[in-house]
Design a protein around this motif. Structure first.
Motif, PDB file in Angstrom:
ATOM      1  N   PHE B  66      -4.210   0.021  -1.782  1.00  0.00           N
ATOM      2  CA  PHE B  66      -4.068  -1.043  -0.899  1.00  0.00           C
ATOM      3  C   PHE B  66      -3.473  -2.312  -1.239  1.00  0.00           C
ATOM      4  O   PHE B  66      -4.428  -2.984  -2.082  1.00  0.00           O
ATOM      5  CB  PHE B  66      -5.220  -1.031   0.164  1.00  0.00           C
ATOM      6  CG  PHE B  66      -5.076  -1.824   1.461  1.00  0.00           C
ATOM      7  CD1 PHE B  66      -3.766  -2.349   2.026  1.00  0.00           C
ATOM      8  CD2 PHE B  66      -6.084  -2.360   2.023  1.00  0.00           C
ATOM      9  CE1 PHE B  66      -3.862  -2.980   3.293  1.00  0.00           C
ATOM     10  CE2 PHE B  66      -6.100  -3.235   3.227  1.00  0.00           C
ATOM     11  CZ  PHE B  66      -5.057  -3.473   3.785  1.00  0.00           C
ATOM     12  N   THR B  67      -2.619  -2.950  -1.102  1.00  0.00           N
ATOM     13  CA  THR B  67      -2.281  -4.269  -1.517  1.00  0.00           C
ATOM     14  C   THR B  67      -1.529  -5.129  -0.480  1.00  0.00           C
ATOM     15  O   THR B  67      -0.883  -4.752   0.481  1.00  0.00           O
ATOM     16  CB  THR B  67      -1.540  -3.930  -2.954  1.00  0.00           C
ATOM     17  OG1 THR B  67      -1.493  -5.418  -3.714  1.00  0.00           O
ATOM     18  CG2 THR B  67      -0.147  -3.572  -2.475  1.00  0.00           C
ATOM     19  N   THR B  68      -1.557  -6.616  -1.000  1.00  0.00           N
ATOM     20  CA  THR B  68      -0.571  -7.553  -0.111  1.00  0.00           C
ATOM     21  C   THR B  68      -0.165  -8.669  -0.982  1.00  0.00           C
ATOM     22  O   THR B  68      -0.755  -8.922  -1.985  1.00  0.00           O
ATOM     23  CB  THR B  68      -1.525  -7.938   1.129  1.00  0.00           C
ATOM     24  OG1 THR B  68      -0.509  -8.727   2.128  1.00  0.00           O
ATOM     25  CG2 THR B  68      -2.505  -8.914   0.628  1.00  0.00           C
ATOM     26  N   ASP B  69       1.014  -9.004  -0.322  1.00  0.00           N
ATOM     27  CA  ASP B  69       1.557 -10.368  -1.119  1.00  0.00           C
ATOM     28  C   ASP B  69       2.253 -10.976   0.122  1.00  0.00           C
ATOM     29  O   ASP B  69       3.038 -10.481   0.915  1.00  0.00           O
ATOM     30  CB  ASP B  69       2.716  -9.905  -2.370  1.00  0.00           C
ATOM     31  CG  ASP B  69       1.740 -10.156  -3.400  1.00  0.00           C
ATOM     32  OD1 ASP B  69       1.173 -11.199  -3.843  1.00  0.00           O
ATOM     33  OD2 ASP B  69       2.127  -9.136  -4.413  1.00  0.00           O
ATOM     34  N   SER B  70       2.344 -12.515  -0.043  1.00  0.00           N
ATOM     35  CA  SER B  70       3.191 -13.123   0.900  1.00  0.00           C
ATOM     36  C   SER B  70       4.261 -13.589  -0.200  1.00  0.00           C
ATOM     37  O   SER B  70       4.032 -13.982  -1.320  1.00  0.00           O
ATOM     38  CB  SER B  70       2.358 -14.391   1.456  1.00  0.00           C
ATOM     39  OG  SER B  70       1.488 -13.883   2.480  1.00  0.00           O
ATOM     40  N   ASN B 157       5.217 -11.737   4.775  1.00  0.00           N
ATOM     41  CA  ASN B 157       4.192 -11.093   3.996  1.00  0.00           C
ATOM     42  C   ASN B 157       4.482  -9.452   4.188  1.00  0.00           C
ATOM     43  O   ASN B 157       4.801  -8.955   5.189  1.00  0.00           O
ATOM     44  CB  ASN B 157       2.685 -11.338   4.747  1.00  0.00           C
ATOM     45  CG  ASN B 157       1.792 -10.302   4.358  1.00  0.00           C
ATOM     46  OD1 ASN B 157       1.521  -9.043   4.412  1.00  0.00           O
ATOM     47  ND2 ASN B 157       0.960 -11.244   3.221  1.00  0.00           N
ATOM     48  N   ALA B 159       2.369  -5.883   3.225  1.00  0.00           N
ATOM     49  CA  ALA B 159       1.102  -5.065   2.674  1.00  0.00           C
ATOM     50  C   ALA B 159       1.525  -3.714   2.454  1.00  0.00           C
ATOM     51  O   ALA B 159       2.389  -3.372   3.047  1.00  0.00           O
ATOM     52  CB  ALA B 159      -0.096  -5.367   3.678  1.00  0.00           C
ATOM     53  N   GLY B 160       0.708  -3.004   1.685  1.00  0.00           N
ATOM     54  CA  GLY B 160       1.531  -1.698   1.237  1.00  0.00           C
ATOM     55  C   GLY B 160       0.234  -0.656   1.054  1.00  0.00           C
ATOM     56  O   GLY B 160      -0.712  -1.100   0.595  1.00  0.00           O
TER      57      GLY B 160
END
Lengths: 350, 350
Positions: B66-70, B157, B159-160
């Motif tokens: 589980f990850t995220t970036d803006s 943003n 997320a994945g």
């Protein structure tokens, strides 16, 4: 509100050199690590975050709900909450509305150069408390900084995942004629609380946002085996827009009784003054549960046993009419169509 | 670049009434639905999005990354990509670096009032293509609009989530003395491509971003049973900062050979002119794989068989020295410490 002295006392030493956010806090280097080590990791501590990897690895099995929201509320702090509590509860509630147990959240921050370090610190402390209250863990995140004048202090995105622990198909398309619409509490408080701060209005009794986590009441309904057909929280567009959406997707007419929609006196007054309709004002801790008629009374009592739903009501019913319309039987006995919000009543309330 | 006429031809009718984003596009009402129905849903179509629920429900089993970036890159379009391709590939790559198969993405948009509708449309088309190339689905999303002057056109943003289909513990703490550091290609192109547009520089041969998906090469290594100890993409802070982080967390010294770090001539030239060190410039389609020595040669050949890693090299080694330092053996034969980037070399490159 956290007193200013708290930050002065608790602010970790290296951050005192930077009373405001600078571009380099988003550069992926030493200053970003300083933020992570002194603000984010201590607040959100858990084994997954500690991995310091590109992402977190968690165990999930079966049906998993996945949702996201960005938060751009203005002002950042308001009676009853702030952008941090919103960012946690908003995403927790979206998961709960899928019938899922909210478990893991991501948090992406877009900071504007010049944002006071204390503001960031206070928001992160709010997120910590809200996450603890909702029993979720923030397991992965990201920080970006934009030039002064290219943002508005602080935007937050959270995404969330959680296991769906029910076999029910909770969705507008499961709604059937005869179903009962339960409303979890009074409406209009969040939007009006924000608006009051923004416009500098003051009321005899201050209006607080209803912002709060809804996973516990949903869980209570599921654990009791209530036949839930649809769940939906009443955010942007408010009760009316939400109901119009559900009715439209289900294809059935849904009728609401205005007498069964609680609105606080102060909210009513503010709405009249500002020209708003409380049915369209956003909430952040209210939802609709559309349930099988035979379970309605039991579900209502279960909801009322949860503090955040103490004012829950039986607010309406799904009718045997294939119009896909949401309607409101007013306190005067007439009936009007509840249409989707067409413009923008209150911008940036979440 | 999509020619302007494409939008004029393909822009769905109702959107022509709004050539730019207005506040009401984020209001949760009719205008937001118009955006969803005419831009987002057609581009990202899949059964999960069609549920029109508060979130998507997907099946996952076992370990889930589980990850995220803006993404706040400026300008929005640059040679080799745009904010949309970045938003997909960046999150896809973070999942790949966890040893996961990228599967589902969320997308949260923060639009600034006044953003040309065509810009949004073009970015969404890029996201569609990038998602297809990386074999991921965008299953849930959110749109917010902020007042003119309170944003910078468009922030995204993502997320994945994706299943980890390996039993390996891929993490800096799995790194061991003797391990070999493989570098997947030349460095510095993304940062310099952005900088060139921003500063209005032109080079004899135009520099294109290396932005691309890294899931396929990682999968090839995993499928071949390569004993991978650590994977990391070389984004903010570049190769040097990434290596310094891995070395610091692992506790071992990692030495890199400068002769084995490919840098395009044009990038070298631009770096000299602008005073940048290519070792610290961000990449968006490059990664390090730290693997057991006995698998290194096989892993290198596998990487080179993937077009995005055609220039992969054996770039360094983990040494039997408990310093936690990253070092570089320069082309002159001397050795210097690769420290973490301390300031901000190139702001807003992702």
């Amino acid at each position: 509100m956290t007193p200013v002295t708290d930050f002065a006392l608790q602010c970790p030493l290296p951050l005192r050199d930077y009373p405001v956010i600078v571009m380099a806090h988003g550069g992926g280097g030493r200053l970003m690590h300083q933020l992570l080590e002194n603000i984010f990791w201590p607040a959100f501590q858990n084994p997954m975050l500690g991995q310091q990897h590109d992402g977190a690895v968690v165990r999930m099995n079966g049906r998993v709900a996945f949702t996201t929201d960005s938060y751009v509320v203005r002002p950042l702090f308001f009676p009853g909450g702030d952008i941090g509590t919103l960012a946690i509860n908003g995403t927790v509630n979206d998961l709960a509305m899928c019938g899922a147990r909210p478990q893991y959240l991501s948090a992406g921050f877009i900071l504007e150069e010049g944002l006071p370090m204390e503001t960031l610190w206070r928001v992160v402390q709010s997120m910590k408390s809200a996450a603890a209250a909702a029993q979720v863990q923030i397991v992965t995140g990201d920080i970006k900084v934009v030039d002064k004048g290219m943002g508005d202090g602080l935007f937050i995105n959270t995404a969330g995942i959680g296991c769906v622990e029910t076999e029910l198909a909770i969705s507008p398309s499961s709604v059937r004629p005869g179903d009962v619409v339960l409303l979890s509490g009074d409406v209009g408080r969040h939007g009006i609380a924000i608006m009051a701060v923004r416009e500098g209005l003051s009321f005899e009794s201050p209006i607080e946002s209803d912002c709060g986590p809804l996973a516990a009441p949903v869980r209570k309904l599921l654990d009791a085996g209530i036949e839930i057909h649809c769940l939906r929280d009443l955010t942007r567009g408010g009760l009316a827009t939400t109901l119009a959406e559900i009715a439209g997707t289900s294809g059935w007419r849904i009728n609401l009784e205005e007498t069964a929609v609680p609105v606080e006196e102060a909210v009513k007054g503010a709405c009249e003054m500002l020209g708003f309709d409380p049915m369209y004002v956003a909430n952040e801790g209210r939802f609709l549960a559309i349930v099988a008629a035979r379970d309605a009374e039991r579900a209502l009592q279960l909801l009322r046993s949860e503090p955040i739903c103490a004012q829950a009501t039986r607010a309406g019913q799904v009718l045997e009419e294939k119009s896909g319309l949401a309607t409101l039987k007013t306190i005067f006995g007439s009936t009007r169509i509840l249409d989707m919000l067409s413009g923008e009543q209150l911008p940036r309330i979440c």
